[in-house]
Design a protein around this motif. Structure first.
Motif, short mmCIF file in Angstrom:
data_model
loop_
_atom_site.label_atom_id
_atom_site.label_comp_id
_atom_site.label_asym_id
_atom_site.label_seq_id
_atom_site.Cartn_x
_atom_site.Cartn_y
_atom_site.Cartn_z
N LEU A 218 0.82 -1.21 0.00
CA LEU A 218 0.00 0.00 0.00
C LEU A 218 0.86 1.26 0.00
CD1 LEU A 218 -2.92 -0.88 2.45
CD2 LEU A 218 -3.09 -0.44 0.00
N MET A 219 2.08 1.13 0.54
CA MET A 219 3.01 2.27 0.53
C MET A 219 3.99 2.18 -0.63
SD MET A 219 3.74 2.98 4.60
CE MET A 219 4.13 1.31 5.10
N ASN A 220 3.65 1.32 -1.62
CA ASN A 220 4.46 1.17 -2.85
C ASN A 220 5.90 0.74 -2.56
OD1 ASN A 220 2.30 2.06 -4.60
ND2 ASN A 220 2.69 4.13 -3.84
N GLY A 221 6.06 -0.09 -1.55
CA GLY A 221 7.39 -0.60 -1.21
C GLY A 221 7.52 -2.07 -1.55
N ASN A 222 8.63 -2.66 -1.15
CA ASN A 222 8.81 -4.10 -1.35
C ASN A 222 9.54 -4.70 -0.16
OD1 ASN A 222 11.85 -4.39 -2.06
ND2 ASN A 222 11.16 -2.73 -3.39
N ILE A 223 9.40 -6.02 -0.02
CA ILE A 223 9.99 -6.73 1.11
C ILE A 223 10.66 -8.00 0.59
CG2 ILE A 223 7.77 -7.85 1.60
CD1 ILE A 223 8.61 -7.90 4.58
N LYS A 224 11.87 -8.28 1.10
CA LYS A 224 12.63 -9.47 0.69
C LYS A 224 13.06 -10.23 1.95
CE LYS A 224 15.48 -6.78 -1.48
NZ LYS A 224 16.61 -6.23 -2.26
N ILE A 225 13.24 -11.54 1.79
CA ILE A 225 13.67 -12.39 2.90
C ILE A 225 14.89 -13.19 2.48
CG2 ILE A 225 13.06 -14.34 4.38
CD1 ILE A 225 10.19 -13.46 4.30
N LYS A 226 15.91 -13.18 3.34
CA LYS A 226 17.08 -14.04 3.18
C LYS A 226 17.13 -14.96 4.39
CE LYS A 226 19.73 -10.50 0.67
NZ LYS A 226 20.97 -9.68 0.65
N VAL A 235 15.16 -9.89 7.07
CA VAL A 235 14.07 -9.31 6.29
C VAL A 235 14.44 -7.87 5.93
CG1 VAL A 235 11.61 -8.75 6.24
CG2 VAL A 235 12.40 -10.73 7.53
N ILE A 236 14.28 -7.51 4.66
CA ILE A 236 14.65 -6.18 4.19
C ILE A 236 13.42 -5.51 3.58
CG2 ILE A 236 16.17 -4.84 2.69
CD1 ILE A 236 18.00 -7.39 2.64
N VAL A 237 13.06 -4.37 4.13
CA VAL A 237 11.94 -3.58 3.61
C VAL A 237 12.49 -2.32 2.97
CG1 VAL A 237 9.85 -2.28 4.21
CG2 VAL A 237 10.38 -4.43 5.40
N GLU A 238 12.02 -2.01 1.75
CA GLU A 238 12.44 -0.79 1.05
C GLU A 238 11.21 0.05 0.74
OE1 GLU A 238 14.73 -1.64 -2.40
OE2 GLU A 238 16.06 -3.06 -1.38
N LEU A 239 11.26 1.33 1.13
CA LEU A 239 10.17 2.26 0.87
C LEU A 239 10.74 3.56 0.31
CD1 LEU A 239 8.22 1.85 4.24
CD2 LEU A 239 7.52 0.92 2.03
N ASP A 240 10.24 4.00 -0.82
CA ASP A 240 10.61 5.31 -1.36
C ASP A 240 9.60 6.33 -0.85
OD1 ASP A 240 12.58 3.98 -2.67
OD2 ASP A 240 11.82 4.31 -4.69
N VAL A 241 10.08 7.29 -0.06
CA VAL A 241 9.17 8.23 0.60
C VAL A 241 9.68 9.66 0.47
CG1 VAL A 241 8.44 6.48 2.27
CG2 VAL A 241 10.32 8.00 2.85
#
Length: 394
Positions: A218-226, A235-241
């Motif tokens: 909903l915040m136009n971000g993405n999440i990855k898991i290693k 867990v890595i969350v990236e959000l462009d704000v």
């Protein structure tokens, strides 16, 4: 409960939506008395119980319950795919203030070392949904704590990367030394009511990762898991704000700047007299206590008809602000606001602040149907009330 139903009954999508709506209803009903608990604990703290660890623990536990309830309520909002998420001006300190206390208690109970690391701050204020980002932080770190054995480590790192003027990429990383995930579980980690089964003492509904992913989307971000079995999880969350060193109000649907908020907001004058509409007497006591602390006189109404009657019988311009609970008996708060705005009184434009235990996304159609000047979400603090009243006087 829902995990049991999911595993043992063949639920259709419609049945699942009904269950989610019912859960949201129950969460809303729980939030009203929970608001009273939080308010009373806050007042006890303010009135002299400054160094009482039992009271501090109760406050943290109540905060954690609030986040759990909010998580359940978010599920029904997410199911509607509204795509609308309100933006707040949030500092890194504000982002972590409430979650940090809750999570430190959880980590201490398992003798887990919990670390928070912050990179260079590019902009003081980031435009995010405060409740959503705090829910993400709690979901990710509490998951790591659940699946990390006693004596392990959980680390949360937050950094900002400059993209362009007043635009940054926010990285939220949560890394643990826990049991990790097996390959066949990774493919379904985002599914609702799903949990890693190797940790028998890790309680939960299996909703956290599903809710987290949807909030990030909903915040136009993405999440990855290693991750890997017995190799821990990252867990890595990236959000462009958007970011700035000056704080602005943003329109929830467009992100458009509406007006600058004064950094010296304390210089504004608080209202002198308020009309408070609240049907729960315990919550009425709390809001009136806060108003008393702020040196604001309060008249009380306990249902929608009563607030209209008191307003209509009062001398014009008696009230500087009306604090209106939405779920009032007889006449709802929204209906009461509508009647006040339609009246032929000189003061029909009096500032009105709605008070609700619901999420703004669920209330959005109702809120847009009337003219209000602000909102306070239960449970609220003295600072929440003070800040909103100051904004109404600008």
């Amino acid at each position: 409960m829902f995990r049991f139903l999911k595993e043992n009954i063949n639920l259709s999508c419609e049945d699942e939506n009904i269950l989610q709506d019912y859960a949201a209803y129950l969460a809303h009903e729980i939030k009203t008395p929970l608001s009273s608990i939080c308010g009373n604990l806050d007042i006890l703290k303010r009135e002299g119980c400054l160094d009482n660890k039992y009271l501090d623990n109760a406050i943290l536990a109540a905060d954690y319950l609030v986040h759990l309830v909010d998580s359940v309520m978010l599920i029904s909002v997410i199911g509607n795919d509204t795509g609308v998420i309100k933006l707040d001006a949030v500092t890194s300190e504000e982002m972590f203030k409430s979650p940090k206390g809750i999570l430190e208690v959880m980590a201490a109970a398992k003798n887990i070392k919990l670390q928070f690391l912050f990179g260079e701050t590019i902009y003081q204020y980031l435009y995010l949904n405060r409740a959503a980002i705090q829910q993400i932080i709690i979901n990710l770190i509490s998951n790591s704590i659940k699946y990390t054995d006693e004596g392990g480590t959980v680390m949360c790192r937050i950094t900002q990367k400059y993209l362009e003027e007043k635009r940054i990429r926010l990285f939220l990383e949560v890394e643990d030394t826990g049991i990790g995930m097996e390959e066949d579980f990774i493919s379904c980690v985002w599914d609702k009511f799903t949990r890693e089964g190797r940790k028998g003492d890790a309680n939960g509904s299996g909703l956290g990762m599903s809710v987290t992913k949807k909030l990030i989307e909903l915040m136009n971000g993405n999440i990855k898991i290693k991750t890997g079995p017995e190799h821990g999880t990252k867990v890595i969350v990236e959000l462009d704000v958007d970011g700035d060193d000056v704080r602005y109000d943003l329109d929830a649907s467009t992100g458009r700047e509406e007006k600058q908020i004064s950094e010296g907001i304390e210089e504004h004058i608080l209202p002198k007299r308020a009309l408070v509409a609240e049907d729960e007497r315990a919550n009425m006591d709390i809001i009136c206590k806060y108003l008393e602390i702020l040196d604001i006189e309060a008249d009380k109404a306990y249902d929608g008809d009563e607030v209209i009657e008191i307003f209509n019988k009062s001398e014009e311009n008696r009230y500087d602000v009306i604090l209106m609970d939405i779920n009032l008996p007889e006449k709802s708060g929204i209906e009461a606001v509508r009647e006040i705005r339609k009246s032929d009184r000189e003061d029909n434009e009096v500032p009105i602040v709605i008070i609700t235990a619901d999420t703004l996304d669920r209330l959005r159609p109702e809120i847009l149907s009337v003219k209000i000047n602000g909102y306070i979400i239960k449970p609220y603090s003295l600072e929440d009330v003070r800040t909103m009243l100051l904004k109404c006087q600008e």
